[in-house]
Design a protein around this motif. Structure first.
Motif, PDB file in Angstrom:
ATOM      1  N   LEU B 354       0.812  -1.216   0.000  1.00 60.70           N
ATOM      2  CA  LEU B 354       0.000   0.000   0.000  1.00 60.70           C
ATOM      3  C   LEU B 354       0.848   1.271   0.000  1.00 60.70           C
ATOM      4  O   LEU B 354       0.452   2.287  -0.562  1.00 60.70           O
ATOM      5  CB  LEU B 354      -0.947   0.001   1.195  1.00 60.70           C
ATOM      6  CG  LEU B 354      -2.091  -1.017   1.093  1.00 60.70           C
ATOM      7  CD1 LEU B 354      -2.977  -0.957   2.320  1.00 60.70           C
ATOM      8  CD2 LEU B 354      -2.921  -0.786  -0.158  1.00 60.70           C
ATOM      9  N   GLU B 355       2.047   1.190   0.625  1.00 59.43           N
ATOM     10  CA  GLU B 355       2.923   2.371   0.642  1.00 59.43           C
ATOM     11  C   GLU B 355       3.339   2.730  -0.777  1.00 59.43           C
ATOM     12  O   GLU B 355       3.292   3.892  -1.187  1.00 59.43           O
ATOM     13  CB  GLU B 355       4.170   2.088   1.468  1.00 59.43           C
ATOM     14  CG  GLU B 355       4.057   2.582   2.901  1.00 59.43           C
ATOM     15  CD  GLU B 355       5.235   2.113   3.714  1.00 59.43           C
ATOM     16  OE1 GLU B 355       6.384   2.302   3.255  1.00 59.43           O
ATOM     17  OE2 GLU B 355       4.999   1.532   4.796  1.00 59.43           O
ATOM     18  N   LYS B 356       3.745   1.692  -1.503  1.00 59.93           N
ATOM     19  CA  LYS B 356       4.160   1.913  -2.883  1.00 59.93           C
ATOM     20  C   LYS B 356       2.998   2.412  -3.723  1.00 59.93           C
ATOM     21  O   LYS B 356       3.145   3.267  -4.592  1.00 59.93           O
ATOM     22  CB  LYS B 356       4.705   0.615  -3.484  1.00 59.93           C
ATOM     23  CG  LYS B 356       6.139   0.794  -3.936  1.00 59.93           C
ATOM     24  CD  LYS B 356       6.676  -0.474  -4.491  1.00 59.93           C
ATOM     25  CE  LYS B 356       8.029  -0.186  -5.121  1.00 59.93           C
ATOM     26  NZ  LYS B 356       8.808  -1.384  -5.280  1.00 59.93           N
ATOM     27  N   ALA B 357       1.802   1.865  -3.442  1.00 62.90           N
ATOM     28  CA  ALA B 357       0.603   2.295  -4.158  1.00 62.90           C
ATOM     29  C   ALA B 357       0.357   3.778  -3.912  1.00 62.90           C
ATOM     30  O   ALA B 357       0.131   4.553  -4.859  1.00 62.90           O
ATOM     31  CB  ALA B 357      -0.597   1.474  -3.698  1.00 62.90           C
ATOM     32  N   ALA B 358       0.430   4.172  -2.659  1.00 62.94           N
ATOM     33  CA  ALA B 358       0.191   5.576  -2.299  1.00 62.94           C
ATOM     34  C   ALA B 358       1.225   6.478  -2.965  1.00 62.94           C
ATOM     35  O   ALA B 358       0.908   7.557  -3.481  1.00 62.94           O
ATOM     36  CB  ALA B 358       0.225   5.737  -0.791  1.00 62.94           C
ATOM     37  N   GLU B 359       2.463   5.989  -2.978  1.00 67.53           N
ATOM     38  CA  GLU B 359       3.570   6.743  -3.572  1.00 67.53           C
ATOM     39  C   GLU B 359       3.323   6.985  -5.073  1.00 67.53           C
ATOM     40  O   GLU B 359       3.419   8.105  -5.562  1.00 67.53           O
ATOM     41  CB  GLU B 359       4.828   5.898  -3.386  1.00 67.53           C
ATOM     42  CG  GLU B 359       6.149   6.608  -3.547  1.00 67.53           C
ATOM     43  CD  GLU B 359       7.266   5.592  -3.313  1.00 67.53           C
ATOM     44  OE1 GLU B 359       7.985   5.280  -4.275  1.00 67.53           O
ATOM     45  OE2 GLU B 359       7.356   5.067  -2.174  1.00 67.53           O
TER      46      GLU B 359
END
Lengths: 318, 528
Positions: B354-359
């Motif tokens: 999810l962090e990468k998605a948000a990024e």
């Protein structure tokens, strides 16, 4: 001309006009469905070329009214056309399916109608006592149960737990009558459960209505047995509303049993219609729609006629 | 390799791995399925085939609109019915190889532009006529004719010329096609006398069973073809196919002993059914997969960061567990998995991050307006639930995914391949080239992600005429990499084929090509 004959003639004429109107409505309805036949038939494997070829071959490029009148002309000559999807002759396909549907409806009706009326009579005889409450409770419970739930419960109990019946009711030419009846036992049972309450309650209500009349009191004072009063004096005067409800349920048995057909894999009209609607097979949808409408209209005319014949005042108008 | 096998067998004995897991893993280092199955106690090959009995199949997926014309076969029931009476030139074996059937052998010239198929001699059609190379040519011409409605028209498109030369059929393609034999295993391409031109739905073929009666959407009846050219199949006296579209009805028909085998078991009840007395469940990892497709040329999906944000936000593991109930495997945003011949393990699995998605979402500069996903349950079983789970995880990453649920009716004509973002499924194809050619080539008609990449197209054409397997594998690895990082397709999961059968049946083989043993359950099993 005898007024009854004239009345029946009038009803039939109106019925035919109604059928014509219904055929237009069905046609407009099928036109409004999203997507077209060619796309629906080829599904995900459609290509532009195959779509164009199929549309041309099926005459889908003609305007709607041309296709409608072409079809109507055929129907009036007894030709329902061929299915767009698999090229089968609709008349012979429907004949098989309709025969199956009527077979199932017949056996369900022949059990349900007498049973419902007798239960109604018994309920009146013992009104507000335990037999009445038991009959009402049980039939109302079965009508409240969705058909597929009733179907699955019966299937689980009578085919999986105890192997009394078969879960698949597929019937086909070449089966003996005994085999066919055995195969349809479960769907018939479910249909009986579904239609019982409506007819039973109507019988009960209509007779109770009549039971308030003065001539019933006379009959009681004559010393007749309660059941004789109900069956001989009250019921004939309550026939009209009961017949209407019975016809409504008979029509349902013919046109509305697609869920039961699916659950028990019964090759009737319902599944046939649904398949062809999904494929936008307009000739078949129209033929089915017309037959269903004819069944409804026909049974309603029959109900009217029986009501008239059952009522001396209507039978001999002044 | 033998050490590896021994280790895996030890695993099974210790209860650490299912037979299916074993098969997948052995396939990975090249042991054939037959060898592998033979090692696991030989359960599937226990008895000698016995003749007799009527195999009753409860098959879902049929309609009263069906026809037996193989060109128009488009569902599971017609597929299963056609398998009884017909054969193709070649077929796919359970281990993913092309096996000659009505062709005795086949070979190509050096650049794979011309293939010759030697037609088997002495094979008779059910009507008594002898099958010749001319029948084969006529069949292929019927499927490739310009006016054809055949479902195989797409794969026949690259064929330039078909001709018979004695007992050999010579096929010339536009540019080389190293996969031609794979393509000819397509289930539409059943060889019919004179190509079936006069009566395409006559069901006259060379198969192990002859048609006795057919009622579309209801029932099909077959009897053994005593003169079958292949005596190592078709052990039953006859086959009865009952069309049972309701999943619950199929299950109870099997449990009540009214049918011997059923297809398409709902993953949610498969585990329960496997515990029922007398029933066995077979789940096989195939090439079928569920997808969410984004049009790469439509905003906001024309921005690769939006695509990547969505790819990282999808909870693959959760979807396999909840939507497939564990009967499936993780997808990696390419339509290819281990079941394909030149699959390269090197591509790493995209994680749920999810962090990468948000990024990526932040980097895309998207304005935060709702991103609308269109779903219907016809897209794949559980599509609406899958979208809801995905939406929940998108919310955590700050991606404004909204779901629009539409009716099944009209979905394939008005939503799929029309709207920019929706759910869908693919049944997969036998080889990479075909899968990529039908849906990921720039000019493909079913390019449902509007993915247009010149390098990808070039590699695809290069791979098609390459006969050296090592080089092909390299090419497909490069293509997978491109699609993985830039494609418009999100592949969260590959679904298993789940069938169930009575324990009276012996000889069951797990075949990843299609359900019901690749459609050949009546050919290769028997009553114990």
């Amino acid at each position: 001309m005898h007024p009854v004959v004239r009345l029946v003639g009038q009803r039939l004429g109106i019925g035919l006009l109604l059928l014509l109107a219904v055929s237009v409505l069905i046609f407009v309805g099928t036109e409004l469905l999203p997507g077209d036949v060619a796309q629906a038939i080829l599904g995900q494997s459609a290509t532009q070329v195959s779509l164009a070829n199929l549309r041309e071959q099926m005459g889908l490029n003609d305007p709607a009214y041309v296709r409608y009148f072409r079809w109507l002309f055929g129907v009036l000559h007894g030709d329902l056309g061929t299915a767009l999807t698999n090229g089968a002759n609709i008349r012979s396909e429907i004949a098989d399916r309709l025969a199956n549907t009527l077979f199932l409806a017949f056996w369900a009706a022949i059990i349900a109608v007498p049973l419902a009326i007798s239960l109604g009579l018994i309920a009146v005889r013992f009104r507000n006592r335990w037999p009445d409450k038991l009959i009402s409770g049980v039939t109302l419970a079965t009508i409240s149960l969705p058909e597929f739930v009733a179907g699955y419960i019966l299937m689980f109990l009578l085919t999986v737990k105890f192997r009394v019946f078969s879960p698949i009711s597929t019937i086909f030419p070449g089966m003996s009558l005994g085999d066919k009846l055995y195969a349809i036992a479960l769907p018939v049972a479910v249909l009986v459960l579904v239609v019982l309450a409506h007819m039973m309650r109507m019988t009960r209500a209509a007779i109770l209505n009549v039971m308030q009349s003065a001539y019933i009191e006379t009959a009681e004072l004559k010393g007749l047995r309660p059941f004789t009063i109900i069956a001989r004096h009250a019921f004939p005067n309550a026939v009209a509303p009961v017949v209407n409800v019975v016809m409504l349920n008979l029509a349902y048995l013919v046109v509305g049993v697609v869920v039961v057909e699916v659950v028990f894999v019964y090759p009737g009209m319902g599944q046939y219609l649904v398949d062809h609607v999904a494929k936008r097979d307009i000739p078949v949808v129209q033929a089915c729609g017309l037959i269903f409408a004819a069944v409804y209209i026909g049974l309603n005319i029959l109900a009217d006629v029986i009501s008239i014949l059952a009522n001396p005042r209507l039978r001999h108008p002044k | 390799m033998n050490d590896e096998l021994a280790r895996l067998i030890g695993f099974i004995d210790a209860g650490g791995m299912s037979r299916r897991g074993f098969l997948t893993r052995t396939a990975a280092f090249g042991a054939t399925a037959a060898l592998a199955t033979g090692l696991v106690g030989g359960a599937a090959y226990a008895g000698e085939p016995k003749k007799g009995g009527i195999l009753r199949m409860g098959v879902g997926g049929g309609e009263s609109t069906d026809t037996l014309d193989p060109a128009l076969a488009a569902n599971k029931v017609t597929g299963a019915a056609n398998r009884q009476w017909g054969d193709e030139l070649v077929t796919m074996s359970p281990d993913g190889k092309v096996e000659p059937r009505l062709a005795e052998s086949f070979e190509s010239n050096a650049d794979a532009t011309q293939w010759s198929f030697k037609i088997r001699e002495g094979v008779k059609f059910h009507d008594g006529s002898t099958m010749t190379a001319d029948d084969v040519v006529a069949t292929f011409k019927r499927h490739s004719d310009e006016k054809t409605k055949s479902g195989a028209a797409g794969i026949m498109k690259g064929i330039k010329d078909i001709k018979a030369d004695g007992s050999t059929v010579i096929i010339t393609t536009d540019g080389g096609n190293a996969d031609l034999p794979y393509l000819l295993s397509d289930y539409h391409l059943i060889i019919q006398p004179k190509g079936g031109v006069d009566k395409p739905d006559a069901a006259i073929g060379t198969g192990p069973y002859k048609l006795k009666s057919a009622q579309a959407g209801v029932r099909y009846e077959f009897e053994r073809n005593a003169d079958d050219w292949d005596q190592k199949r078709g052990y039953y006296d006859g086959v009865e196919i009952l069309v049972i579209n309701d999943s619950t009805a199929r299950n109870s028909a099997l449990q009540a002993g009214q049918v011997d085998v059923i297809n398409s078991v709902d993953p949610k009840v498969a585990k329960l059914l496997s515990k029922a007395p007398g029933a066995k469940v077979s789940a096989v990892a195939g090439r079928g997969h569920y997808v969410f497709i984004m049009h790469c040329d439509t905003a906001p999906f024309d921005n690769n960061d939006v695509r990547l944000a969505l790819k990282y936000s999808i909870p693959r593991k959760e979807l396999v567990d909840k939507i497939l109930d564990g009967y499936g495997s993780l997808g990696n945003d390419i339509p290819i998995n281990k079941a394909y011949p030149f699959f390269d393990e090197a591509l790493k699995q995209r994680p749920y991050d999810l962090e990468k998605a948000a990024e990526h979402y932040k980097k895309s500069g998207h304005d935060g307006s709702p991103i609308e996903l269109i779903v219907a349950d016809t897209a794949f079983p559980g599509a609406v639930d899958a979208a809801t789970l995905w939406q929940a995880s998108c919310q955590k990453a700050g991606i404004p995914l909204t779901i629009k649920k539409v009716p099944d009716d009209g979905y394939w004509s008005d939503v799929w391949n029309v709207k920019p973002f929706c759910a869908s499924y693919w049944e997969g194809r036998p080889v990479q080239d075909q899968m990529y050619s039908i849906a990921y080539l720039s000019t493909a008609e079913w390019n449902d992600t509007r993915f247009k990449n010149a390098d990808f197209d070039k590699l695809l054409l290069e791979g098609r005429s390459e006969l050296d397997p090592a080089k092909r594998k390299e090419i497909y690895a490069k293509m997978a990499e491109i699609l993985w990082s830039e494609g418009g397709v999100i592949v969260p999961m590959f679904n298993d084929f789940i069938d169930a059968y009575s324990d009276k049946i012996d000889g069951w083989i797990e075949d990843p090509n299609f359900e019901l043993m690749g459609g050949k359950v009546s050919h290769h099993t028997w009553f114990a």
